[in-house]
Scaffold this motif. Structure first.
Motif, mmCIF file in Angstrom:
data_model
loop_
_atom_site.group_PDB
_atom_site.id
_atom_site.type_symbol
_atom_site.label_atom_id
_atom_site.label_comp_id
_atom_site.label_asym_id
_atom_site.label_seq_id
_atom_site.Cartn_x
_atom_site.Cartn_y
_atom_site.Cartn_z
ATOM 1 N N SER A 11 0.798 -0.935 0.029
ATOM 2 C CA SER A 11 0.062 -0.199 0.044
ATOM 3 C C SER A 11 0.918 1.198 -0.050
ATOM 4 N N GLY A 12 0.511 2.175 -0.863
ATOM 5 C CA GLY A 12 1.289 3.492 -0.844
ATOM 6 C C GLY A 12 1.057 4.379 0.195
ATOM 7 N N HIS A 13 0.121 3.831 0.940
ATOM 8 C CA HIS A 13 -0.573 4.752 2.241
ATOM 9 C C HIS A 13 0.336 4.419 3.521
ATOM 10 N N GLY A 14 0.946 3.269 3.551
ATOM 11 C CA GLY A 14 1.565 2.774 4.766
ATOM 12 C C GLY A 14 1.891 1.370 4.827
ATOM 13 N N ALA A 15 1.541 0.659 5.986
ATOM 14 C CA ALA A 15 1.761 -0.710 6.119
ATOM 15 C C ALA A 15 0.686 -1.517 5.938
ATOM 16 N N ILE A 16 0.696 -2.728 5.517
ATOM 17 C CA ILE A 16 -0.191 -3.800 5.290
ATOM 18 C C ILE A 16 -0.636 -4.143 6.706
ATOM 19 N N LYS A 17 -2.056 -4.283 6.989
ATOM 20 C CA LYS A 17 -2.512 -4.701 8.090
ATOM 21 C C LYS A 17 -2.902 -6.197 8.264
ATOM 22 N N ARG A 18 -3.642 -6.680 7.104
ATOM 23 C CA ARG A 18 -3.931 -7.971 7.064
ATOM 24 C C ARG A 18 -4.431 -8.336 5.609
ATOM 25 N N VAL A 19 -3.961 -9.726 5.222
ATOM 26 C CA VAL A 19 -4.609 -10.201 3.926
ATOM 27 C C VAL A 19 -5.530 -11.235 4.322
#
Ligand code: MTE
Ligand code: CO
Length: 389
Positions: free
Chosen positions: A291-299
């Motif tokens: 994500s260009g907005h930050g970190a990945i939280k969950r997949v």
């Protein structure tokens, strides 16, 4: 099938004789048995050197770092072969002290070392109207993730001194396309880098040697390669790459412009059309999310086309604006299945379906397709790119 005289308890040939010494390969290469793992182009997409692209073989990679020799390339005027001794970075315009920097000058400023993904805004662009390219290398391979070493753009802008009216930075490349993009000063002062190394060694020529702009989380087009000029101004320049190209035509006939940030996206990289199912039983589903907005939280992963979702395992480090590796341990019963992944980033944004994306953007877009990808597993184990909605 391996020859019986190579398998235990027999002693294979390569155990009977001395191998090559250390000087045989001063710069190491992958095993010859991995020779098919290379960047590939699509013939009808790369007709001329005015516009060429090849793709990262995502299906063959593990972890989240892309090896330098496998990072996809996108050139608007072919590859520029720059002699670093003959190269300068000029910073001028609305500044107190216009300056020319050599590459060696840049290396004397405090150093930054950071991992980022780079995704071309046109990644998955061929998939807007329906499933088209049959391989994850082609549907999603305009992305790579490496560790950059360089100097923070903020540091360089401080060195030249900004005039009060400075609000935009024009970045220009030294290639035949002289690629130019306008970057708002706020981003330039935030996390941008002028990089000279990737994954520990000097930039590769195809990635902008000797220096490139790094614009974390933003569309790849803004990451100007063979960077030669930064001009400070009080408004954007409306270059070709931000008016005619890299805009998104909406259903009402207006176009979105300056759509810089790459929204959250994920894809299953294996199994994939290039890696069909071998047998029933345990299989590790692998994929990447970013994500260009930050970190990945969950997949989340589904094997029934989105009826049931289960949480995948994220493999650290989970860094902001960086590829994140996920896996999901599955047992295949040999029956047809529909595999998808869906990611959520730290802002709470959820990766959309294509139907949801088209509701907002219509069907005229080429750029910024971050929708959920479906792989159909057939009974014979083959894997196909299909559109579910
Ligand atoms: N910079 C210059 N000077 N010339 C180019 O053609 N292509 C842009 C960007 N920077 C380009 C450029 C595009 S569209 C993308 S997606 C990225 O570089 C690709 O970076 P890569 O070739 O390192 O993958
Ligand atoms: Co691009």
């Amino acid at each position: 099938p391996a020859a019986a005289d190579s398998l235990p308890p027999a002693v294979p040939d390569w155990t009977r004789y001395l191998g090559a010494g250390v000087d045989a390969h001063p710069y190491g290469m992958p095993s010859e048995h991995e020779a098919k793992v290379v960047r590939r182009s699509v013939e009808w997409l790369t007709a001329t050197r005015e516009s060429s692209v090849n793709f990262t073989p995502l299906y063959a990679l593990d972890g989240f770092v892309t090896p330098n020799g496998l990072c996809f390339e996108r050139h608007h005027g072919g590859l520029a072969e720059v002699d670093p001794a003959e190269h300068r970075l000029m910073i001028h315009g609305l500044v107190d002290r216009p300056l020319l920097f050599t590459v060696e000058d840049l290396k004397r400023f405090p150093q930054e070392n950071r991992f980022y993904f780079l995704e071309c805004a046109a990644n998955s662009g061929m998939e807007w109207h329906g499933a088209q390219l049959n391989g994850v290398q082609y549907t999603h391979g305009m992305v790579h993730c490496v560790q950059y070493t360089g100097v923070s753009l903020r540091t360089l802008l401080k060195e030249v001194g900004l005039k009060d009216k400075a609000a935009w930075v024009l970045a220009e490349g030294a290639d035949a396309a002289a690629m130019t993009r306008s970057i708002p000063l706020e981003k330039a002062l935030d996390d941008c880098l002028v990089a000279y190394s990737m994954n520990g060694e000097r930039l590769r020529p195809e990635q902008g040697y000797p220096i490139r702009l790094v614009v974390p989380g933003w569309e790849g087009n803004t990451w100007v390669k063979w960077l030669r000029r930064l001009e400070l101004g009080d408004q954007p320049w409306y270059q070709r790459e931000e008016t005619s190209k890299y805009t998104d035509l909406l259903p009402n006939g207006k176009a979105r412009m300056f759509t810089w940030v790459m929204d959250a996206k994920s894809v299953i990289t294996s199994p994939a059309p290039e890696l069909p199912m071998q047998q029933e039983g345990p299989v590790v589903i692998k994929g990447l999310a970013w994500s260009g907005h930050g970190a990945i939280k969950r997949v989340d992963v589904t094997v029934d086309g989105g009826i049931n979702w289960q949480t995948a395992q994220l493999h650290g480090p989970v860094l902001p604006k960086c590829l994140t590796r996920f896996t999901f341990d599955w047992v295949w019963d040999g029956k047809p299945a529909l595999l998808q992944s869906r990611c959520i980033d730290e802002t709470g944004y959820v990766q959309p379906t294509m139907a949801a994306l088209q509701e907002k953007r219509g069907v005229n877009s080429i750029y910024h397709n971050n929708s959920i990808q479906t792989w159909q597993i057939n009974e014979n184990g083959s894997v196909e790119n299909v559109r579910l909605g």
